[in-house]
Design a protein around this motif. Sequence first.
Motif, PDB file in Angstrom:
ATOM      1  N   THR A 114      30.754  30.627  35.904  1.00 14.48           N
ATOM      2  CA  THR A 114      29.818  30.077  35.160  1.00 14.48           C
ATOM      3  C   THR A 114      28.614  29.927  35.680  1.00 14.48           C
ATOM      4  O   THR A 114      28.603  30.186  36.823  1.00 14.48           O
ATOM      5  CB  THR A 114      30.525  28.637  34.688  1.00 14.48           C
ATOM      6  N   PRO A 115      27.323  29.769  34.708  1.00 16.82           N
ATOM      7  CA  PRO A 115      26.070  29.619  35.416  1.00 16.82           C
ATOM      8  C   PRO A 115      26.074  28.648  36.283  1.00 16.82           C
ATOM      9  O   PRO A 115      26.416  27.416  36.186  1.00 16.82           O
ATOM     10  CB  PRO A 115      25.190  29.065  34.375  1.00 16.82           C
ATOM     11  N   GLY A 116      25.500  28.796  37.735  1.00 17.44           N
ATOM     12  CA  GLY A 116      25.254  27.880  38.728  1.00 17.44           C
ATOM     13  C   GLY A 116      26.598  27.968  39.528  1.00 17.44           C
ATOM     14  O   GLY A 116      26.679  27.028  40.402  1.00 17.44           O
ATOM     15  N   ILE A 117      27.374  28.896  39.302  1.00 14.39           N
ATOM     16  CA  ILE A 117      28.669  29.189  40.031  1.00 14.39           C
ATOM     17  C   ILE A 117      29.660  27.554  40.042  1.00 14.39           C
ATOM     18  O   ILE A 117      30.058  27.512  40.879  1.00 14.39           O
ATOM     19  CB  ILE A 117      28.676  29.583  41.456  1.00 14.39           C
ATOM     20  N   ALA A 118      29.465  26.847  38.886  1.00 18.87           N
ATOM     21  CA  ALA A 118      30.335  25.640  38.772  1.00 18.87           C
ATOM     22  C   ALA A 118      31.737  25.827  38.795  1.00 18.87           C
ATOM     23  O   ALA A 118      32.444  25.031  39.229  1.00 18.87           O
ATOM     24  CB  ALA A 118      29.785  24.590  37.453  1.00 18.87           C
ATOM     25  N   GLU A 119      32.014  26.894  38.051  1.00 12.85           N
ATOM     26  CA  GLU A 119      33.587  27.364  37.897  1.00 12.85           C
ATOM     27  C   GLU A 119      33.693  28.797  38.154  1.00 12.85           C
ATOM     28  O   GLU A 119      32.939  29.537  37.660  1.00 12.85           O
ATOM     29  CB  GLU A 119      33.767  27.001  36.532  1.00 12.85           C
ATOM     30  N   MET A 120      34.664  29.106  38.647  1.00 13.20           N
ATOM     31  CA  MET A 120      35.131  30.565  39.116  1.00 13.20           C
ATOM     32  C   MET A 120      35.972  31.010  38.031  1.00 13.20           C
ATOM     33  O   MET A 120      37.013  30.474  37.820  1.00 13.20           O
ATOM     34  CB  MET A 120      35.494  30.710  40.565  1.00 13.20           C
ATOM     35  N   ILE A 121      35.807  32.180  37.497  1.00 14.33           N
ATOM     36  CA  ILE A 121      36.367  32.757  36.372  1.00 14.33           C
ATOM     37  C   ILE A 121      37.333  33.801  36.940  1.00 14.33           C
ATOM     38  O   ILE A 121      38.359  33.852  36.656  1.00 14.33           O
ATOM     39  CB  ILE A 121      35.507  33.197  35.206  1.00 14.33           C
ATOM     40  N   TYR A 122      36.881  34.727  37.679  1.00 17.76           N
ATOM     41  CA  TYR A 122      37.664  35.615  38.297  1.00 17.76           C
ATOM     42  C   TYR A 122      36.896  36.340  39.700  1.00 17.76           C
ATOM     43  O   TYR A 122      35.764  36.267  39.816  1.00 17.76           O
ATOM     44  CB  TYR A 122      37.418  36.979  37.339  1.00 17.76           C
ATOM     45  N   VAL A 123      37.694  36.560  40.421  1.00 20.02           N
ATOM     46  CA  VAL A 123      37.371  36.962  42.030  1.00 20.02           C
ATOM     47  C   VAL A 123      38.511  38.149  42.313  1.00 20.02           C
ATOM     48  O   VAL A 123      39.818  38.054  42.042  1.00 20.02           O
ATOM     49  CB  VAL A 123      37.502  35.790  43.039  1.00 20.02           C
ATOM     50  N   SER A 124      37.878  39.340  42.493  1.00 23.79           N
ATOM     51  CA  SER A 124      38.815  40.510  42.504  1.00 23.79           C
ATOM     52  C   SER A 124      39.427  40.425  44.159  1.00 23.79           C
ATOM     53  O   SER A 124      38.977  39.489  44.927  1.00 23.79           O
ATOM     54  CB  SER A 124      37.911  41.883  42.800  1.00 23.79           C
ATOM     55  N   PRO A 125      40.582  40.846  44.449  1.00 22.93           N
ATOM     56  CA  PRO A 125      41.517  40.921  45.463  1.00 22.93           C
ATOM     57  C   PRO A 125      40.578  41.212  46.681  1.00 22.93           C
ATOM     58  O   PRO A 125      40.749  40.732  47.768  1.00 22.93           O
ATOM     59  CB  PRO A 125      42.710  41.532  45.309  1.00 22.93           C
ATOM     60  N   SER A 126      39.715  42.184  46.480  1.00 22.03           N
ATOM     61  CA  SER A 126      38.890  42.813  47.671  1.00 22.03           C
ATOM     62  C   SER A 126      38.080  41.692  48.495  1.00 22.03           C
ATOM     63  O   SER A 126      37.670  41.838  49.498  1.00 22.03           O
ATOM     64  CB  SER A 126      38.132  44.036  47.378  1.00 22.03           C
ATOM     65  N   TYR A 127      37.960  40.393  47.741  1.00 20.21           N
ATOM     66  CA  TYR A 127      37.019  39.458  48.195  1.00 20.21           C
ATOM     67  C   TYR A 127      37.817  38.997  49.805  1.00 20.21           C
ATOM     68  O   TYR A 127      37.344  38.911  50.675  1.00 20.21           O
ATOM     69  CB  TYR A 127      37.291  38.107  47.356  1.00 20.21           C
ATOM     70  N   GLU A 128      39.058  39.128  49.726  1.00 20.64           N
ATOM     71  CA  GLU A 128      39.887  38.637  50.865  1.00 20.64           C
ATOM     72  C   GLU A 128      39.586  39.431  52.146  1.00 20.64           C
ATOM     73  O   GLU A 128      39.840  39.111  53.218  1.00 20.64           O
ATOM     74  CB  GLU A 128      41.339  38.453  50.456  1.00 20.64           C
ATOM     75  N   LYS A 129      39.538  41.030  51.775  1.00 19.20           N
ATOM     76  CA  LYS A 129      39.085  42.078  52.638  1.00 19.20           C
ATOM     77  C   LYS A 129      37.885  41.793  53.197  1.00 19.20           C
ATOM     78  O   LYS A 129      37.443  41.706  54.509  1.00 19.20           O
ATOM     79  CB  LYS A 129      39.408  43.288  52.197  1.00 19.20           C
ATOM     80  N   VAL A 130      36.807  41.822  52.311  1.00 16.13           N
ATOM     81  CA  VAL A 130      35.575  41.465  52.791  1.00 16.13           C
ATOM     82  C   VAL A 130      34.857  40.147  53.634  1.00 16.13           C
ATOM     83  O   VAL A 130      34.497  40.348  54.552  1.00 16.13           O
ATOM     84  CB  VAL A 130      34.739  41.761  51.607  1.00 16.13           C
ATOM     85  N   PHE A 131      35.526  39.074  52.923  1.00 19.91           N
ATOM     86  CA  PHE A 131      35.213  37.715  53.505  1.00 19.91           C
ATOM     87  C   PHE A 131      36.076  37.319  54.458  1.00 19.91           C
ATOM     88  O   PHE A 131      35.914  36.266  55.186  1.00 19.91           O
ATOM     89  CB  PHE A 131      34.855  36.880  52.308  1.00 19.91           C
ATOM     90  N   GLY A 132      37.419  37.621  54.258  1.00 20.68           N
ATOM     91  CA  GLY A 132      38.331  37.268  55.236  1.00 20.68           C
ATOM     92  C   GLY A 132      38.932  35.864  54.864  1.00 20.68           C
ATOM     93  O   GLY A 132      39.447  35.167  55.608  1.00 20.68           O
ATOM     94  N   ARG A 133      38.564  35.505  53.525  1.00 21.08           N
ATOM     95  CA  ARG A 133      39.159  34.358  53.037  1.00 21.08           C
ATOM     96  C   ARG A 133      39.730  34.625  51.830  1.00 21.08           C
ATOM     97  O   ARG A 133      39.649  35.547  51.241  1.00 21.08           O
ATOM     98  CB  ARG A 133      37.842  33.186  52.885  1.00 21.08           C
TER      99      ARG A 133
END
Length: 195
Positions: A114-133
């Motif tokens: 959502t605007p301002g990143i108040a709520e996360m709608i979707y995050v791809s699985p590659s986030y875990e590889k890139v950010f390590g979280r």
Amino acid sequence: KILGYPQSELLQKTFQEITHPDDLDDDVHKVHQMLKGDITNYQIEKRYIHKDESIVWVVLGVSLVNDTDGKPLYFVSQVLDVTKQKEYETKLAERDKQFQLITEIVGEVFWMSTPGIAEMIYVSPSYEKVFGRTTNSLYNDPQAFAKAVHPQDQARVQAELKLHKKGIWSVDYRIIRPDGSVRWIQDRGKPIVDK
């Protein structure tokens, strides 16, 4: 009109004959519950078979009318054709699967919020590889990614977060992964707007 039969022909059929076989048991069970007095009405989603043998999705609402002695006289049924809605839901589910597959294959991180990143709608699985979280860390706290931002880039990212509420997002920054390694991130986005 919904099932393609003239009224005279439809009156010669039972609901069992025009109900999809996979939906018949539930419908019949609910009818028996009504006749036993366990329930007074019911509503289900079910499929009918059109005269041309195509499938028609409906929402069926049924009530039982009894006489003064409590004996069943007749059923009153209301049928709402929801075939177009079901077709749309199926297409949407197929697109979601395709989107999911693409984001899992591509090594880049895709995210929607959502605007301002108040709520996360979707995050791809590659986030875990890139950010390590974990992606769950972002669903639980949408701005958790900012905690990984390098201290020297924090002020710039926080300034961009304020612009994100207006739909603007373009920032390069470094992150520190849990293992201590540093990665450069190029984060770009654009808003999806309503009418």
